[in-house]
Design a protein around this motif. Structure first.
Motif, PDB file in Angstrom:
ATOM      1  N   THR A 140     -30.605 -11.271  16.709  1.00  0.00           N
ATOM      2  CA  THR A 140     -30.674 -12.493  15.902  1.00  0.00           C
ATOM      3  C   THR A 140     -29.324 -12.803  15.275  1.00  0.00           C
ATOM      4  N   GLY A 143     -26.769 -14.133  17.898  1.00  0.00           N
ATOM      5  CA  GLY A 143     -26.907 -15.563  18.188  1.00  0.00           C
ATOM      6  C   GLY A 143     -26.405 -16.435  17.059  1.00  0.00           C
ATOM      7  N   SER A 259     -27.714  -5.408  23.470  1.00  0.00           N
ATOM      8  CA  SER A 259     -27.749  -6.450  24.502  1.00  0.00           C
ATOM      9  C   SER A 259     -28.476  -5.977  25.755  1.00  0.00           C
ATOM     10  N   THR A 302     -23.613 -11.680  25.279  1.00  0.00           N
ATOM     11  CA  THR A 302     -24.952 -12.112  24.885  1.00  0.00           C
ATOM     12  C   THR A 302     -25.222 -13.568  25.252  1.00  0.00           C
ATOM     13  N   GLN A 303     -24.165 -14.365  25.438  1.00  0.00           N
ATOM     14  CA  GLN A 303     -24.389 -15.750  25.849  1.00  0.00           C
ATOM     15  C   GLN A 303     -25.235 -15.818  27.112  1.00  0.00           C
ATOM     16  N   GLY A 306     -29.034 -15.553  26.886  1.00  0.00           N
ATOM     17  CA  GLY A 306     -29.687 -16.837  26.634  1.00  0.00           C
ATOM     18  C   GLY A 306     -29.857 -17.658  27.895  1.00  0.00           C
ATOM     19  N   PHE A 355     -26.466 -20.196  22.504  1.00  0.00           N
ATOM     20  CA  PHE A 355     -26.372 -19.281  21.372  1.00  0.00           C
ATOM     21  C   PHE A 355     -27.647 -19.331  20.536  1.00  0.00           C
ATOM     22  N   ALA A 356     -28.188 -20.526  20.356  1.00  0.00           N
ATOM     23  CA  ALA A 356     -29.447 -20.640  19.624  1.00  0.00           C
ATOM     24  C   ALA A 356     -30.580 -19.961  20.391  1.00  0.00           C
ATOM     25  N   THR A 357     -30.498 -20.003  21.721  1.00  0.00           N
ATOM     26  CA  THR A 357     -31.502 -19.311  22.530  1.00  0.00           C
ATOM     27  C   THR A 357     -31.420 -17.810  22.333  1.00  0.00           C
ATOM     28  N   VAL A 358     -30.198 -17.275  22.237  1.00  0.00           N
ATOM     29  CA  VAL A 358     -30.033 -15.850  21.952  1.00  0.00           C
ATOM     30  C   VAL A 358     -30.692 -15.506  20.616  1.00  0.00           C
ATOM     31  N   THR A 359     -30.503 -16.362  19.613  1.00  0.00           N
ATOM     32  CA  THR A 359     -31.134 -16.143  18.320  1.00  0.00           C
ATOM     33  C   THR A 359     -32.645 -16.057  18.460  1.00  0.00           C
TER      34      THR A 359
END
Length: 481
Positions: A140, A143, A259, A302-303, A306, A355-359
């Motif tokens: 979290t 992201g 990750s 991490t990108q 997502g 990035f928001a998807t990773v969050t």
């Protein structure tokens, strides 16, 4: 009939190429930023910085190939993973260069790479200390910490620039976002899976008449180029520098562990201790290659986690293609310069979605945790706050010793250490102290009963009073992200 796991499926050649290129375009900017920042801080000539960028892409591609395809039973986690240079090593590399010179920078990195190979197996056995409570919190923060990067690309990183946060830049980014949303809503199959790639292309075309593109440097770049090993001279190994870079390697292991576990969660293939050890050993290889080829130590990007969630394509052969493309870009500087010329607002808008998807992958992981049980809420809250502190208060740790800023200055590493240590304190020391009674929130089905008498009735009353649906607060474990 045996069904091939999505991780091991091979999409048709055309889709492989398109999806692999999409992975490269998403991570390219982050990958080349490290050599740009380090080269500028070290006062290197533009030609030397270009050499670092070439080497960076080459090593990232080789390690991505190792992670995706594996080498026997020794190296590579064999999951859809893309690797690239980590920011964790920038500060110590700058300090080492200032104190000892470039030969010590790459000598200490080489030593840290071998150190990583030696400790990969014992480190992997600590995976039991990274439950969803820890990994979900860290993902979290990962992201959320990247949202600022996307914002900087959209507005421009120079507040004094005439077009900083201009209406044109914001409108272009908004257009790309709208295009991504429309493609996600109204397309299916292959078109839906390459929506972000098409948004990048169309956004770049729209940026040309707006004057937001600059391809002037592309024509002056060489077509072919490969940095010679140990370009800056024979490596040197000052003990202080070696110790500092070995600490960075452990930080990278912490980042990569979270990750890799997230990729395993997202693809439905849980990561075992042996898998993790092979993946971490590949991180060690990045140190060895980086030290020899004038590059940088790599971590899992991490990108791209997502991107797996958006495209729903979990094939490791897609990321292997991305690795091959990175190697090609590392050998052809002109092509790398062309990709680097993508307008910031276009890349930033696409990055914002990823990035928001990773969050949300991290939030989805935390849904498996009963935050009302014991001190789980405290652990997640403190780790989240500690991790976001350096992201929202730039320079907060500038007065600390340089070695501590390596860890504390990164929201990702701060959150990882905080979550790990707090989980260790409350759940693995044999004394948790006073605890909030756990509530029966559906986990009794997993054999984890123990709520105090009457807890179920009180929980039901609260749910009825709030109009909640059963399990809405995250007690029920979700499926793979």
């Amino acid at each position: 009939m045996t069904t091939t796991h999505p991780v091991d499926q091979r999409p048709p050649l055309g889709r492989l190429a398109a999806l692999g290129a999409q992975h490269v375009l998403i991570m390219y900017t982050g990958c080349i930023t490290v050599p740009l920042v380090f080269g500028g801080a070290a006062g290197l000539e533009p030609s030397a910085i270009a050499l670092l960028i070439n080497a960076d892409l080459l090593v990232a591609g080789l390690v991505t190939l190792i992670q995706s395809l594996g080498i026997g039973r020794i190296l590579g986690i064999r999951l859809p993973i893309v690797t690239g240079a980590t920011f964790a090593g920038v500060t110590p590399m700058i300090l080492i260069e200032q104190e000892y010179g470039m030969r010590a920078v790459y000598g200490s990195m080489l030593a840290a790479g071998f150190f990583g190979l030696l400790v990969a197996v014992p480190f992997a056995r600590l995976v039991r200390f990274f439950p969803p409570l820890v990994s979900g919190t860290v993902i979290t923060v990962v992201g959320l910490s990247l949202i600022g990067v996307a914002a900087g690309l959209i507005t421009g990183n120079d507040p004094k620039a005439p077009d900083h946060a201009s209406g044109g830049r914001l409108a272009l980014a908004a257009g790309v976002l709208v295009f991504i949303v429309l493609f996600a809503r109204f397309t299916r199959g292959f078109l839906g899976q390459i929506g972000i790639l098409l948004a990048l292309v169309l956004g770049t075309l729209a940026a040309v008449p707006m004057g937001l593109t600059d391809f002037s440097r592309v024509s002056g770049t060489d077509w072919l180029g490969l940095a010679a090993p140990f370009h800056f001279g024979a490596p040197e190994f000052p003990p202080t520098a070696v110790i500092a870079m070995c600490v960075v390697m452990l930080v990278i292991f912490t980042e990569s562990t979270a990750s890799m576990l997230a990729v395993g969660e997202a693809t439905g293939r849980p990561v075992t201790d042996k898998d993790l050890a092979r993946g971490l050993a590949a991180d060690g290889v990045s140190g060895v290659l980086g030290g020899a080829m004038n590059s940088f130590m790599d971590t899992v990007f991490t990108q791209n986690v997502g991107l797996i969630g958006i495209t729903k394509v979990a094939s490791r052969y897609v990321t292997a293609v991305a690795g091959g493309l990175l190697v090609a870009l590392g050998l052809v500087p002109r092509l790398g310069a062309l990709v680097a010329a993508l307008p910031g607002p276009v890349v930033g808008a696409a990055g914002l979605v990823l990035f928001a998807t990773v969050t949300m992958v991290g939030v989805n992981t935390l849904r498996r945790v009963d935050l009302d049980r014991g001190h789980n809420l405290t652990i997640a809250a403190v780790a989240l706050g500690v991790g976001l502190l350096p992201e929202v208060a730039d320079g907060i740790y500038d007065g600390f010793p340089a070695w501590s800023r390596i860890i504390l200055g990164s929201g990702i590493t701060s959150a990882a250490l905080a979550a790990f240590l707090l989980n260790l304190l409350f759940h693995h020391t044999g004394f948790a102290g006073p605890s909030i009674p756990s509530q029966d929130r559906g986990e009794a089905r997993d054999g984890r009963e123990g709520a105090q008498g009457g807890a179920e009735e009180r929980e039901e009353e609260r749910r009825e009073g709030r109009g909640e649906a059963a399990g809405s607060s995250g007690a029920a474990a979700p499926g793979p992200a």
